[in-house]
Design a protein around this motif. Structure first.
Motif, PDB file in Angstrom:
ATOM      1  N   VAL A 103     -15.654   3.838  13.046  1.00 43.58           N
ATOM      2  CA  VAL A 103     -14.640   5.283  12.380  1.00 43.58           C
ATOM      3  C   VAL A 103     -14.467   6.430  13.666  1.00 43.58           C
ATOM      4  O   VAL A 103     -13.231   6.610  13.511  1.00 43.58           O
ATOM      5  CB  VAL A 103     -15.923   6.177  10.984  1.00 43.58           C
ATOM      6  N   ARG A 104     -15.365   6.937  14.067  1.00 39.87           N
ATOM      7  CA  ARG A 104     -14.858   7.856  15.199  1.00 39.87           C
ATOM      8  C   ARG A 104     -13.212   7.433  16.122  1.00 39.87           C
ATOM      9  O   ARG A 104     -12.759   8.234  16.544  1.00 39.87           O
ATOM     10  CB  ARG A 104     -15.739   8.207  16.285  1.00 39.87           C
ATOM     11  N   ARG A 105     -13.634   5.723  16.517  1.00 39.55           N
ATOM     12  CA  ARG A 105     -12.405   5.203  17.077  1.00 39.55           C
ATOM     13  C   ARG A 105     -11.260   5.466  16.366  1.00 39.55           C
ATOM     14  O   ARG A 105      -9.762   6.046  16.811  1.00 39.55           O
ATOM     15  CB  ARG A 105     -13.022   3.760  17.932  1.00 39.55           C
ATOM     16  N   CYS A 106     -11.361   5.590  15.083  1.00 39.45           N
ATOM     17  CA  CYS A 106     -10.183   5.724  14.131  1.00 39.45           C
ATOM     18  C   CYS A 106     -10.096   6.722  14.295  1.00 39.45           C
ATOM     19  O   CYS A 106      -8.359   7.489  14.587  1.00 39.45           O
ATOM     20  CB  CYS A 106     -10.595   4.421  12.823  1.00 39.45           C
ATOM     21  N   HIS A 107     -10.659   7.761  14.139  1.00 40.15           N
ATOM     22  CA  HIS A 107      -9.772   9.522  13.758  1.00 40.15           C
ATOM     23  C   HIS A 107      -9.461   9.967  15.207  1.00 40.15           C
ATOM     24  O   HIS A 107      -8.780  10.279  15.415  1.00 40.15           O
ATOM     25  CB  HIS A 107     -11.209   9.798  13.609  1.00 40.15           C
ATOM     26  N   GLN A 108     -10.393   9.210  16.680  1.00 39.91           N
ATOM     27  CA  GLN A 108      -9.691   9.663  17.623  1.00 39.91           C
ATOM     28  C   GLN A 108      -8.237   8.954  17.622  1.00 39.91           C
ATOM     29  O   GLN A 108      -7.187  10.106  17.987  1.00 39.91           O
ATOM     30  CB  GLN A 108     -10.113   9.169  18.438  1.00 39.91           C
ATOM     31  N   ASN A 109      -7.946   7.623  17.322  1.00 40.93           N
ATOM     32  CA  ASN A 109      -6.518   7.863  17.468  1.00 40.93           C
ATOM     33  C   ASN A 109      -5.532   8.591  17.087  1.00 40.93           C
ATOM     34  O   ASN A 109      -4.385   8.182  17.069  1.00 40.93           O
ATOM     35  CB  ASN A 109      -6.493   5.577  16.599  1.00 40.93           C
ATOM     36  N   ASP A 110      -5.717   8.321  15.339  1.00 36.90           N
ATOM     37  CA  ASP A 110      -5.689   9.473  14.323  1.00 36.90           C
ATOM     38  C   ASP A 110      -4.975  10.565  15.381  1.00 36.90           C
ATOM     39  O   ASP A 110      -3.876  10.864  14.842  1.00 36.90           O
ATOM     40  CB  ASP A 110      -6.072   9.766  13.769  1.00 36.90           C
ATOM     41  N   LEU A 111      -6.244  11.293  16.099  1.00 38.87           N
ATOM     42  CA  LEU A 111      -5.457  12.894  17.105  1.00 38.87           C
ATOM     43  C   LEU A 111      -4.882  12.513  17.683  1.00 38.87           C
ATOM     44  O   LEU A 111      -3.824  13.053  17.972  1.00 38.87           O
ATOM     45  CB  LEU A 111      -6.926  13.015  17.373  1.00 38.87           C
ATOM     46  N   GLU A 112      -4.846  11.047  18.246  1.00 38.35           N
ATOM     47  CA  GLU A 112      -3.660  10.653  19.367  1.00 38.35           C
ATOM     48  C   GLU A 112      -2.724  10.352  19.068  1.00 38.35           C
ATOM     49  O   GLU A 112      -1.410  10.502  19.862  1.00 38.35           O
ATOM     50  CB  GLU A 112      -4.356   9.705  20.471  1.00 38.35           C
ATOM     51  N   ASN A 113      -1.974  10.829  17.186  1.00 40.92           N
ATOM     52  CA  ASN A 113      -0.865   9.843  17.195  1.00 40.92           C
ATOM     53  C   ASN A 113      -0.457  10.485  15.914  1.00 40.92           C
ATOM     54  O   ASN A 113       1.075  11.489  16.253  1.00 40.92           O
ATOM     55  CB  ASN A 113      -0.817   8.617  16.215  1.00 40.92           C
ATOM     56  N   VAL A 114      -1.438  11.415  15.410  1.00 40.19           N
ATOM     57  CA  VAL A 114      -0.248  12.317  14.239  1.00 40.19           C
ATOM     58  C   VAL A 114      -0.176  13.842  14.805  1.00 40.19           C
ATOM     59  O   VAL A 114       0.875  13.891  13.868  1.00 40.19           O
ATOM     60  CB  VAL A 114      -1.608  12.518  12.676  1.00 40.19           C
ATOM     61  N   ILE A 115      -0.432  14.203  16.006  1.00 43.19           N
ATOM     62  CA  ILE A 115      -0.392  15.271  16.416  1.00 43.19           C
ATOM     63  C   ILE A 115       0.462  15.511  17.064  1.00 43.19           C
ATOM     64  O   ILE A 115       1.866  15.951  16.763  1.00 43.19           O
ATOM     65  CB  ILE A 115      -1.149  16.067  17.255  1.00 43.19           C
ATOM     66  N   PRO A 116       1.606  14.161  18.149  1.00 41.48           N
ATOM     67  CA  PRO A 116       2.481  14.072  18.568  1.00 41.48           C
ATOM     68  C   PRO A 116       3.757  13.661  17.351  1.00 41.48           C
ATOM     69  O   PRO A 116       4.895  13.896  17.274  1.00 41.48           O
ATOM     70  CB  PRO A 116       2.484  12.864  19.110  1.00 41.48           C
ATOM     71  N   PHE A 117       3.289  13.168  15.807  1.00 42.84           N
ATOM     72  CA  PHE A 117       4.145  12.715  15.171  1.00 42.84           C
ATOM     73  C   PHE A 117       4.391  14.211  14.127  1.00 42.84           C
ATOM     74  O   PHE A 117       6.082  14.756  13.805  1.00 42.84           O
ATOM     75  CB  PHE A 117       3.608  11.440  14.306  1.00 42.84           C
ATOM     76  N   LEU A 118       3.290  15.159  14.171  1.00 44.99           N
ATOM     77  CA  LEU A 118       3.960  16.387  13.448  1.00 44.99           C
ATOM     78  C   LEU A 118       4.854  17.360  14.621  1.00 44.99           C
ATOM     79  O   LEU A 118       5.896  18.212  14.311  1.00 44.99           O
ATOM     80  CB  LEU A 118       2.440  17.176  13.553  1.00 44.99           C
TER      81      LEU A 118
END
Length: 186
Positions: A103-118
């Protein structure tokens, strides 16, 4: 002769008159009107909607991590354990659990991809793309991130997670290309 706006306002700064104040107020009103127009555009509203969805999905990962920590009794720090336990019992609960780490790695992956998308998505929305094209970009990204999380947490066999990541990444890259070619005239 047309002068650039900044040069014109700069020249007016030397003039002490009500005219200078009036021209300055008119220019500020025009600029604010343009900003309001951009914010009221359908593309910006669509971006706001999909950015909110993907941000909420990313935020959901933190309580999900907490849930897994509590149910698996796997904590990151001694102070996260129960108050009524001995020091030895607390040390046993400070451990790494594979489900929590997933779950932590999934969250980390979200941080690495969602912020650039925003960031890139906002700039993309301000370039004035067609609504249908913008909606396609935003929807594909959001669906790819939701599918990526499902593939990560279930877990589904590869290449499902990799494909979801790749689709989201290429969507952001496509928007970045539009921003660069529009803003820098590449």
């Amino acid at each position: 002769m047309d002068l650039p706006c900044d040069l014109f306002v700069g020249c007016l700064c030397d003039i002490k008159s009500p005219l200078r104040q009036s021209v300055k107020e008119d220019l500020e009103a025009e600029i604010m009107g343009e900003v309001v127009h951009m914010i009221d555009s359908e593309v910006f509203l669509a971006f706001s909607t999909y950015a909110t969805i993907v941000t909420l999905k990313m935020m959901l990962m933190a309580p999900l991590t907490s849930y897994f920590r509590l149910t698996r009794k796997a904590f990151a720090n001694m102070e996260d354990t129960s108050f009524d336990m001995s020091a030895e019992d607390k040390k046993k609960l400070v451990r790494v659990d594979p489900d929590v780490e997933r779950v932590r790695r999934c969250h980390q992956n979200d941080l690495e991809n969602v912020i650039p998308f925003l960031v890139i998505g906002l700039l993309y929305a301000l370039t004035g793309p067609q609504l249908s094209t913008a909606l396609l970009h935003f929807r594909v990204f959001v669906v790819s991130r939701i599918c990526h999380s499902v593939a990560y947490l279930v877990p589904l066999p590869q290449p499902s997670r990799g494909l979801c990541f790749g689709v989201g990444f290429m969507t952001t890259a496509s928007m970045a290309y539009r921003v660069l070619t529009t803003a820098l005239y590449l």
